[in-house]
Design a protein around this motif. Structure first.
Motif, PDB file in Angstrom:
ATOM      1  N   GLY A   1       0.668  -1.200   0.141  1.00  0.00           N
ATOM      2  CA  GLY A   1       0.077  -0.074  -0.153  1.00  0.00           C
ATOM      3  C   GLY A   1       1.017   1.464   0.051  1.00  0.00           C
ATOM      4  O   GLY A   1       0.366   2.448  -0.010  1.00  0.00           O
ATOM      5  N   PHE A   2       2.187   0.986  -0.092  1.00  0.00           N
ATOM      6  CA  PHE A   2       2.954   2.252   0.112  1.00  0.00           C
ATOM      7  C   PHE A   2       3.888   2.450  -1.147  1.00  0.00           C
ATOM      8  O   PHE A   2       4.357   1.427  -1.843  1.00  0.00           O
ATOM      9  N   SER A   3       4.242   3.676  -1.735  1.00  0.00           N
ATOM     10  CA  SER A   3       4.785   3.957  -3.179  1.00  0.00           C
ATOM     11  C   SER A   3       6.359   3.422  -2.548  1.00  0.00           C
ATOM     12  O   SER A   3       6.994   3.670  -1.406  1.00  0.00           O
ATOM     13  N   THR A   4       6.760   2.723  -3.713  1.00  0.00           N
ATOM     14  CA  THR A   4       7.924   1.631  -3.406  1.00  0.00           C
ATOM     15  C   THR A   4       8.775   1.974  -4.694  1.00  0.00           C
ATOM     16  O   THR A   4       8.400   1.806  -5.667  1.00  0.00           O
ATOM     17  N   ASN A   5      10.072   2.166  -4.600  1.00  0.00           N
ATOM     18  CA  ASN A   5      10.914   2.291  -5.581  1.00  0.00           C
ATOM     19  C   ASN A   5      12.152   1.485  -5.271  1.00  0.00           C
ATOM     20  O   ASN A   5      12.658   1.481  -4.116  1.00  0.00           O
TER      21      ASN A   5
ATOM     22  N   ALA B   1      21.675  -3.276  -3.767  1.00  0.00           N
ATOM     23  CA  ALA B   1      20.263  -2.927  -3.781  1.00  0.00           C
ATOM     24  C   ALA B   1      19.856  -1.970  -2.927  1.00  0.00           C
ATOM     25  O   ALA B   1      20.296  -1.681  -1.982  1.00  0.00           O
ATOM     26  N   MET B   2      18.604  -1.162  -3.374  1.00  0.00           N
ATOM     27  CA  MET B   2      18.308  -0.249  -2.665  1.00  0.00           C
ATOM     28  C   MET B   2      16.683   0.079  -2.672  1.00  0.00           C
ATOM     29  O   MET B   2      16.290  -0.118  -3.922  1.00  0.00           O
ATOM     30  N   VAL B   3      16.036  -0.077  -1.490  1.00  0.00           N
ATOM     31  CA  VAL B   3      14.488  -0.041  -1.545  1.00  0.00           C
ATOM     32  C   VAL B   3      13.970   1.114  -0.711  1.00  0.00           C
ATOM     33  O   VAL B   3      14.546   1.339   0.359  1.00  0.00           O
ATOM     34  N   ARG B   4      13.289   2.071  -1.565  1.00  0.00           N
ATOM     35  CA  ARG B   4      12.640   3.379  -0.711  1.00  0.00           C
ATOM     36  C   ARG B   4      11.266   3.158  -0.886  1.00  0.00           C
ATOM     37  O   ARG B   4      10.642   3.095  -1.756  1.00  0.00           O
ATOM     38  N   LEU B   5      10.692   3.643   0.737  1.00  0.00           N
ATOM     39  CA  LEU B   5       9.387   3.447   0.751  1.00  0.00           C
ATOM     40  C   LEU B   5       9.097   5.241   1.090  1.00  0.00           C
ATOM     41  O   LEU B   5       9.794   5.844   1.830  1.00  0.00           O
ATOM     42  N   GLU B   6       8.012   5.481   0.609  1.00  0.00           N
ATOM     43  CA  GLU B   6       7.407   6.886   0.716  1.00  0.00           C
ATOM     44  C   GLU B   6       6.081   6.689   1.492  1.00  0.00           C
ATOM     45  O   GLU B   6       5.116   5.997   1.175  1.00  0.00           O
ATOM     46  N   ALA B   7       6.096   7.413   2.558  1.00  0.00           N
ATOM     47  CA  ALA B   7       4.754   7.690   3.410  1.00  0.00           C
ATOM     48  C   ALA B   7       4.426   9.042   3.891  1.00  0.00           C
ATOM     49  O   ALA B   7       5.145   9.993   3.826  1.00  0.00           O
ATOM     50  N   VAL B   8       3.332   9.136   4.432  1.00  0.00           N
ATOM     51  CA  VAL B   8       3.014  10.485   5.232  1.00  0.00           C
ATOM     52  C   VAL B   8       2.612  10.079   6.507  1.00  0.00           C
ATOM     53  O   VAL B   8       1.578   9.358   6.581  1.00  0.00           O
ATOM     54  N   GLY B   9       2.949  10.955   7.564  1.00  0.00           N
ATOM     55  CA  GLY B   9       2.687  10.597   8.892  1.00  0.00           C
ATOM     56  C   GLY B   9       1.953  11.731   9.260  1.00  0.00           C
ATOM     57  O   GLY B   9       1.881  13.088   8.497  1.00  0.00           O
ATOM     58  N   ASP B  10       0.794  11.635  10.193  1.00  0.00           N
ATOM     59  CA  ASP B  10       0.266  12.846  11.090  1.00  0.00           C
ATOM     60  C   ASP B  10       0.052  12.767  12.271  1.00  0.00           C
ATOM     61  O   ASP B  10       0.772  11.983  13.041  1.00  0.00           O
ATOM     62  N   ALA B  11      -0.746  13.305  12.890  1.00  0.00           N
ATOM     63  CA  ALA B  11      -1.172  13.806  14.466  1.00  0.00           C
ATOM     64  C   ALA B  11      -1.462  12.204  15.034  1.00  0.00           C
ATOM     65  O   ALA B  11      -1.210  12.392  16.256  1.00  0.00           O
TER      66      ALA B  11
ATOM     67  N   PRO C   1      -1.508   5.319  10.610  1.00  0.00           N
ATOM     68  CA  PRO C   1      -0.779   4.764   9.607  1.00  0.00           C
ATOM     69  C   PRO C   1       0.472   3.973  10.010  1.00  0.00           C
ATOM     70  O   PRO C   1       1.069   3.465   8.978  1.00  0.00           O
ATOM     71  N   LEU C   2       0.957   4.145  11.285  1.00  0.00           N
ATOM     72  CA  LEU C   2       2.107   3.934  11.596  1.00  0.00           C
ATOM     73  C   LEU C   2       2.195   1.972  11.491  1.00  0.00           C
ATOM     74  O   LEU C   2       3.284   1.617  11.012  1.00  0.00           O
ATOM     75  N   GLU C   3       1.157   1.601  12.031  1.00  0.00           N
ATOM     76  CA  GLU C   3       1.320  -0.198  11.941  1.00  0.00           C
ATOM     77  C   GLU C   3       1.361  -0.547  10.697  1.00  0.00           C
ATOM     78  O   GLU C   3       2.060  -1.564  10.184  1.00  0.00           O
ATOM     79  N   LEU C   4       0.819   0.042   9.857  1.00  0.00           N
ATOM     80  CA  LEU C   4       0.698  -0.359   8.232  1.00  0.00           C
ATOM     81  C   LEU C   4       2.142   0.024   7.817  1.00  0.00           C
ATOM     82  O   LEU C   4       2.729  -0.857   6.963  1.00  0.00           O
ATOM     83  N   LEU C   5       2.789   1.167   7.925  1.00  0.00           N
ATOM     84  CA  LEU C   5       4.009   1.415   7.627  1.00  0.00           C
ATOM     85  C   LEU C   5       5.048   0.351   8.245  1.00  0.00           C
ATOM     86  O   LEU C   5       6.087  -0.026   7.574  1.00  0.00           O
ATOM     87  N   ARG C   6       5.009   0.159   9.463  1.00  0.00           N
ATOM     88  CA  ARG C   6       5.808  -0.801   9.996  1.00  0.00           C
ATOM     89  C   ARG C   6       5.871  -2.155   9.258  1.00  0.00           C
ATOM     90  O   ARG C   6       6.954  -2.735   9.175  1.00  0.00           O
TER      91      ARG C   6
END
Length: 275
Positions: free
Chosen positions: A114-118, A131-141, A145-150
């Motif tokens: 569910g997260f943008s991945t490169n 190898a490099m894997v980059r995940l992009e996400a947005v945090g908030d107050a 989203p934290l558990e999904l990001l983990r």
């Protein structure tokens, strides 16, 4: 006389036993507990939670987050085959090739968990890949989203590690701190640099107020547009060597001359040019 002799022998045995027990306790007390080294994926999970808490503390706006796994990979697979294996594990589309500084890079972009991945895979030499894997996400107050990001971070890290990549982790968040305190009538260089240092100190204070986060300054840099500081933080498991210290956190404040806002970037264990 015989009883007295036996009594003396018994007393010596008792004293010797007491000394032996005391010596053992002294040795045990002097021994440091062995350092527990966390698995890289577990350490990153712990550090991500802390970074998310920092983002919530220093900016009220949703804050962009970048998480990265990277490392060398000794593999008998060809670069094309290796890229195919990783894209398959991460659920990304088939890799495409491009040239970067004279090297062929195999890249893929899409959504993973569910997260943008490169993904980028580069051949360093025969039998050695990077190898490099980059995940992009947005945090908030909130922490929603934290558990999904983990879970996404864990999946990416374990996917690389299972294939034999020697993974390392780093991450960063970005945001806006406070409006500039320098006006157009202020002396441009000294006053603005002082204001940036003040913003940096406010960031330090907010972060140090979080549980178990005691920042110890290691190295710093400042000019009229940017102030940066690295810190040793005992509670954070992922660190890099900087001089004679292990650092785990870097803060940077940049004055946007167009908007008059202080833009902040916070990295663990360091900020890199990709941010």
């Amino acid at each position: 006389m015989q009883h007295r002799k036996l009594w003396m022998i018994g007393l010596l045995i008792l004293v010797g036993a007491m000394l032996l027990v005391g010596l053992q306790r002294f040795q045990e007390a002097g021994q440091e507990e062995p350092e527990v080294l966390l698995d890289p994926v577990e350490a990153a999970d712990q550090q991500l939670g802390t970074l998310y808490s920092i983002g919530q503390a220093v900016t009220a706006d949703p804050f962009p987050m970048t998480l990265k796994w990277q490392g060398e990979w000794a593999s008998l697979l060809s670069p094309e085959e290796a890229a195919g294996v990783l894209t398959s594990r991460l659920g990304l589309p088939g890799p495409e090739t491009s040239m970067v500084q004279g090297r062929t890079v195999y890249g893929a972009e899409g959504l993973s968990e569910g997260f943008s991945t490169n993904l980028q895979l580069t051949q360093l030499e025969e039998g050695k890949l990077y190898a490099m894997v980059r995940l992009e996400a947005v945090g908030d107050a909130t922490a929603s989203p934290l558990e999904l990001l983990r879970e996404a971070q864990r999946t990416a890290g374990e996917s690389l590690a299972d294939e034999g990549v020697h993974i390392t982790w780093n991450a960063a968040i970005q945001g806006i701190a406070w409006p500039a305190t320098v006006t157009k009538d202020s002396p441009p260089d000294l006053e603005q640099a002082s204001a940036l240092s003040h913003t940096l100190e406010k960031l330090e204070s907010k972060i140090s107020g979080l549980p178990k986060l005691k920042l110890k300054r290691a190295e710093g840099f400042a000019d009229e547009q940017t102030a940066s500081q690295t810190y040793a933080v005992d509670a954070l498991p992922i660190t890099v060597q900087s001089g004679d210290q292990r650092v785990a956190l870097q803060l940077a404040v940049h004055r946007n001359s167009g908007t008059g806002m202080d833009e902040i970037t916070i990295g663990m264990p360091l900020l890199t040019v990709e941010y």
